[in-house]
Design a protein around this motif. Structure first.
Motif, PDB file in Angstrom:
ATOM      1  N   TYR A   1       1.068   6.349   2.512  1.00 31.94           N
ATOM      2  CA  TYR A   1       2.041   5.385   3.020  1.00 31.94           C
ATOM      3  C   TYR A   1       1.343   4.435   3.982  1.00 31.94           C
ATOM      4  O   TYR A   1       0.365   4.795   4.641  1.00 31.94           O
ATOM      5  CB  TYR A   1       3.188   6.087   3.763  1.00 31.94           C
TER       6      TYR A   1
ATOM      7  N   TYR B   1       4.215  -2.042   5.309  1.00 30.23           N
ATOM      8  CA  TYR B   1       4.152  -3.087   4.291  1.00 30.23           C
ATOM      9  C   TYR B   1       3.792  -4.418   4.942  1.00 30.23           C
ATOM     10  O   TYR B   1       4.392  -4.825   5.940  1.00 30.23           O
ATOM     11  CB  TYR B   1       5.492  -3.202   3.575  1.00 30.23           C
TER      12      TYR B   1
ATOM     13  N   SER C   1       4.629   0.408  -0.258  1.00 29.60           N
ATOM     14  CA  SER C   1       3.836   1.481   0.346  1.00 29.60           C
ATOM     15  C   SER C   1       4.460   2.069   1.602  1.00 29.60           C
ATOM     16  O   SER C   1       4.051   3.147   2.051  1.00 29.60           O
ATOM     17  CB  SER C   1       2.441   0.950   0.695  1.00 29.60           C
TER      18      SER C   1
END
Length: 625
Positions: free
Chosen positions: A299, A302, A325
């Motif tokens: 992760y 963004y 993400s």
């Protein structure tokens, strides 16, 4: 004996391990299974077992269901009605309109989560009865491979059911505080099917241990760009839930700060809320650190770039338009709806002059919370904030304020322009100027915002009712968890353990950088290392970054700041907007009280439905109800 609804339903459906041959209609458990089926028939057939399993997921909420309702589905307590019940929004329909100023009681409280026990029950039944189903007969006469549930799939289905059972306990705890733990099926022949509440520590320990146990059997990571994966829990999601419940457990509401709850006991005399224990913050730090370590390479915040340079305006907008993400967990369900029909978010939030109903109104208190573009709060020295006059230049990039805009809305941070429709903002697609004064299409003649603002965050800027060639809907999933929230939770927990830890500013600054505003060291260096000032700054950052996403309601309660002064967390008392109904800009652009909201200390926890209390001889109600 009168029984609680949770457990009475077990009798009605014969949902117990020992009654595999009991013939009942299992529509009460899984609406995907029609006809008269026994438990043995369900769990001996792969398709039936999977259908039974799928319905356990129905308790997952839809975070975009926050405004009114779609044509067929009302907003639920596991969805996102909460912005209208806190200092973020003023909605103009149903319970959203009536309850905040009028209040409610244990029999009338809307948006219950108590029905999650139905899905907990279904998870328990699945876990008690599911089994490996061998492949029999190889292939059929048509060459189709015979269906089966083999060991890898069985383990995954069991892990997902176990995760959901614990997650639903977390959601119940978040709203009600300590609740009964239901971790197994029960025998309907038992003389006593009544259950008392478990304690705060027992519920927290149950959820954390379940997440620890199930995480290794969940997928390490799955691509959420594949719509078939939406809603499926992963190891990262399990780590996130564990971290969130430990943050709740460390927070004042659950950790010795709510005097009325400290006196609450079961009828057996069992104490439900613990004394204050500052060590719980260290447990939260450890869980958040575990999650953040795990998140590396999976992760990320963004970001969008223009000509190689971070573009905060584009980043903040595009973040909510597709899977990316930053998203840890998302549901394929959505309630954005169409601009042309129904009652989804898009139609209800879009200004009336642009084909919507325009009756979702952010509060002035939220408008004031957004920072200036220099990263300072509006009341900070040197912020540059003004409520006098109008701008003479148009801000760059496009989409921020233009010449002639009231100075209250000028030089604000990018998240403000991505979240709020204010008087004088340009609407995308049509480029129309949005005004709320009389005669401008968004006044009080019919559907309108009582605050003089509309919600803009998460709306898609290609959808239009008046432009015939523009799309009327735009699908995107509903996010449940995203990374920015956990960076801010990590900073919060670190600050409670060691305010000198440099990672506090580091993780807050990551969120601020993406938002296009300076780091703490630039905008407000004096707060660094000061626990009280950092605590307040982290709370301000969370309020802005996560606005309308359903967290603010629970944050102000776990922090126990709901009785603060107006604009500082107050959930009751006067609430403000602009002077709707005015005919001129000069009259409209005045802070005006639009309502007085009800808040008593009882509202720190949601009431257990009165009907459940009345059916039970053991359940006790939350304080003040």
């Amino acid at each position: 004996m009168m029984k609680s609804k949770i457990y009475k339903a077990l009798l009605l459906c014969c949902i117990i391990i020992s009654m595999g041959s009991c013939s009942k209609n299992y529509l009460n458990v899984s609406d995907e299974l029609a006809g008269q089926l026994t438990l043995d028939q369900i769990f001996s057939t792969p398709a039936n077992a999977r259908a039974f399993h799928r319905n356990i997921f129905a308790g997952i909420g839809t975070s975009s269901a926050m405004v009114f309702q779609l044509s067929t589905t009302a907003v639920r307590g596991v969805d996102n009605p909460w912005p209208a019940f806190t200092d973020e929004n003023r909605n103009q329909q149903g319970a959203f309109r009536v309850e905040p100023p009028a209040g409610f009681n244990a029999s009338s409280a809307p948006f219950s989560r108590w029905d999650l026990y139905l899905y907990i029950r279904q998870a328990n039944v699945f876990m008690a009865n599911a089994k490996i189903i061998p492949r029999v007969g190889g292939t059929s006469s048509g060459g189709t491979v015979a269906d089966a549930i083999e060991e890898p799939e069985y383990k995954k289905l069991m892990a997902q059911a176990r995760f959901l059972r614990a997650y639903y306990h977390y959601l119940l705890f978040e709203l009600y505080g300590p609740v009964p733990i239901m971790d197994k099926t029960v025998n309907p022949n038992d003389a006593d099917l009544d259950f008392e509440r478990n304690s705060v520590d027992e519920v927290v320990n149950f959820v954390t241990k379940e997440m620890d146990a199930v995480a290794p059997d969940l997928d390490e990571y799955i691509s959420l760009t594949d719509i078939n994966n939406l809603g499926l829990p992963t190891k990262g999601v399990a780590l996130a839930v564990k971290a969130k419940i430990l943050v709740l457990a460390a927070s004042p509401l659950y950790n010795g700060g709510f005097a009325e709850a400290m006196a609450l006991t079961n009828k057996s005399g069992k104490k439900l809320f613990p004394a204050k224990d500052d060590n719980k913050w260290q447990k939260a730090v450890s869980a958040l650190q575990d999650f953040i370590n795990f998140s590396v390479g999976k992760y990320d915040l963004y970001r969008e770039f223009t000509a190689g340079v971070l573009d905060p305006d584009k980043s903040i907008y595009q973040l909510f338009q597709a899977m990316n993400s930053e998203v840890i967990w998302a549901s394929g369900n959505e309630a954005y709806g169409s601009i042309s029909s129904g009652d989804g978010m898009v139609r209800r939030a879009t200004p009336r002059s642009q084909g919507g109903y325009g009756n979702v109104g952010p509060t002035q208190e939220l408008v004031d919370a957004f920072f200036m573009k220099n990263g300072k709060s509006i009341n900070d020295p040197g912020s540059g904030y003004s409520e006098v006059g109008f701008s003479t230049v148009t801000e760059v990039p496009a989409g921020r304020s233009e010449a002639g805009t009231f100075n209250m809305y000028v030089n604000r941070e990018p998240r403000f322009y991505a979240s709020i429709v204010y008087h004088g903002k340009r609407w995308p697609v049509t480029n129309a100027l949005i005004k709320f004064t009389k005669g401008n299409g968004n006044d009080i003649a019919s559907n309108y915002s009582i605050t003089g603002y509309n919600m803009y965050k998460r709306l898609n800027r290609t959808v239009s009712q008046s432009v015939t060639t523009a799309p009327k809907t735009f699908y995107r999933p509903s996010f449940i968890f995203r990374l920015a929230e956990f960076y801010l939770l990590y900073a919060e927990a670190l600050n409670e353990v060691n305010p000198a830890d440099p990672k506090i500013a580091q993780y807050v600054d990551l969120v601020r950088e993406r938002a296009g505003i300076p780091k703490w060291s630039v905008s407000n260096p004096a707060i660094i290392g000061n626990q009280a000032l950092q605590r307040e700054a982290i709370r301000k950052e969370s309020r802005v970054e996560l606005c309308f996403e359903g967290q603010r309601y629970f944050d102000v309660r776990r922090w126990m700041i709901a009785e603060n002064a107006s604009g500082q967390g107050a959930q009751g008392g006067p609430f403000y907007g602009m002077n709707v109904g005015a005919e001129t800009d000069a009259d409209f652009l005045k802070r005006t009280q639009y309502e007085t909201r009800v808040f008593t200390r009882a509202y720190y926890l949601w009431p257990i439905p009165l009907a459940e209390i009345q059916k039970s001889t053991k359940l006790v109600q939350n304080p003040g109800w």
